[in-house]
Design a protein around this motif. Sequence first.
Motif, PDB file in Angstrom:
ATOM      1  N   GLY A   1      -3.156   7.103   5.247  1.00 44.92           N
ATOM      2  CA  GLY A   1      -3.892   8.359   5.434  1.00 44.92           C
ATOM      3  C   GLY A   1      -3.229   9.495   4.670  1.00 44.92           C
ATOM      4  N   GLU A   2      -1.896   9.562   4.769  1.00 43.35           N
ATOM      5  CA  GLU A   2      -1.166  10.598   4.026  1.00 43.35           C
ATOM      6  C   GLU A   2      -1.367  10.420   2.523  1.00 43.35           C
ATOM      7  OE1 GLU A   2       0.982  13.907   3.285  1.00 43.35           O
ATOM      8  OE2 GLU A   2       0.296  13.211   5.245  1.00 43.35           O
ATOM      9  N   CYS A   3      -1.321   9.155   2.086  1.00 49.68           N
ATOM     10  CA  CYS A   3      -1.539   8.883   0.651  1.00 49.68           C
ATOM     11  C   CYS A   3      -2.949   9.284   0.231  1.00 49.68           C
ATOM     12  CB  CYS A   3      -1.292   7.405   0.345  1.00 49.68           C
ATOM     13  SG  CYS A   3       0.443   6.951   0.372  1.00 49.68           S
ATOM     14  N   ARG A   4      -3.952   8.999   1.099  1.00 51.40           N
ATOM     15  CA  ARG A   4      -5.322   9.416   0.788  1.00 51.40           C
ATOM     16  C   ARG A   4      -5.428  10.932   0.692  1.00 51.40           C
ATOM     17  NH1 ARG A   4      -7.066   6.467   5.096  1.00 51.40           N
ATOM     18  NH2 ARG A   4      -6.991   4.282   4.537  1.00 51.40           N
ATOM     19  N   ARG A   5      -4.783  11.634   1.633  1.00 53.17           N
ATOM     20  CA  ARG A   5      -4.806  13.103   1.583  1.00 53.17           C
ATOM     21  C   ARG A   5      -4.129  13.608   0.311  1.00 53.17           C
ATOM     22  NH1 ARG A   5      -4.059  12.392   7.045  1.00 53.17           N
ATOM     23  NH2 ARG A   5      -1.797  12.554   6.944  1.00 53.17           N
ATOM     24  N   GLN A   6      -2.999  13.012  -0.029  1.00 51.01           N
ATOM     25  CA  GLN A   6      -2.314  13.418  -1.253  1.00 51.01           C
ATOM     26  C   GLN A   6      -3.173  13.113  -2.479  1.00 51.01           C
ATOM     27  OE1 GLN A   6       1.513  11.486  -1.299  1.00 51.01           O
ATOM     28  NE2 GLN A   6       2.426  12.935   0.155  1.00 51.01           N
TER      29      GLN A   6
ATOM     30  N   ARG B   1      -0.853   5.523   9.009  1.00 47.08           N
ATOM     31  CA  ARG B   1      -0.485   6.939   8.821  1.00 47.08           C
ATOM     32  C   ARG B   1      -0.098   7.192   7.369  1.00 47.08           C
ATOM     33  NH1 ARG B   1       2.151   6.371  13.931  1.00 47.08           N
ATOM     34  NH2 ARG B   1       4.103   5.924  12.855  1.00 47.08           N
ATOM     35  N   GLU B   2       0.703   6.277   6.833  1.00 45.08           N
ATOM     36  CA  GLU B   2       1.140   6.423   5.439  1.00 45.08           C
ATOM     37  C   GLU B   2      -0.056   6.349   4.501  1.00 45.08           C
ATOM     38  OE1 GLU B   2       4.184   4.241   2.311  1.00 45.08           O
ATOM     39  OE2 GLU B   2       4.392   3.851   4.453  1.00 45.08           O
TER      40      GLU B   2
END
Length: 179
Positions: free
Chosen positions: A56-61, A53-54
Motif C-alpha cells: 500500500g505504501e509503495c502504491r501511494r509512493q 502495508r508495504e
Amino acid sequence: RPDLAAALRELRAQYEALAARNLQAAEDWYRARCARLHERAARSQEAVRASRREAGECRRQLQARLVEMESLRGAHQSLERQLQELEERHNAEAAGLQDTIGQLEDDLRNTKNEMARHLREYQDLLNVKMALDIEIAAYRKLLEGEETLFNLGSGGLPSLNSLPSPTYSFQPRSFSSST
C-alpha cells in the motif's frame, strides 16, 4: 490349562493402554503441531499484513511519483514552449537588427559619398578662392606699381606720363580639383 480369557483381557488391556498412550501421544503431537502451525500462521499473517502495508505504501509512493512525473512533464513542456518562443523572438530581433545594420551601413555609405562630394566641392571652392586671392594680390601689386609711377610722374618726370596706361582684363581660370 491357562486361562485364555484372562490372557486375552490382559492383552486387551495392554492394547487399550498402548492405544490410549498412542492416542495421547498422537493428540500431544497433533496439539504441538497445531500450536506450531498456529504460531507460524500468526507470523505469516503478520508478514502478510506487513507486506500489504508495504505494498500500500509503495502504491501511494508510486501514485505520488506518477503525479510528480506528470507535473514535471507539464513543466517541461511549458519550458520547451517558452524556449521556442524565446528563440523565435530572438530570431525576429536578430533579423530586425540585421535589417537595421544593413540600413545603417547604407546610410553610412551614402553619408561617406555625400561627404566626399562635399569635400570635392569644398576643395574646388578652395582652389578657386586661392586663385582669386593670387589674382587679387597680382592686381594690388599692379595698382601699387601704377600709383608709384603716377606719383613719380607728377613729380617731374613728364616722359613717364606719356606711357600708355596698361589695361588689364580678367579671365577666370577653370581649375580641376583632384581628391
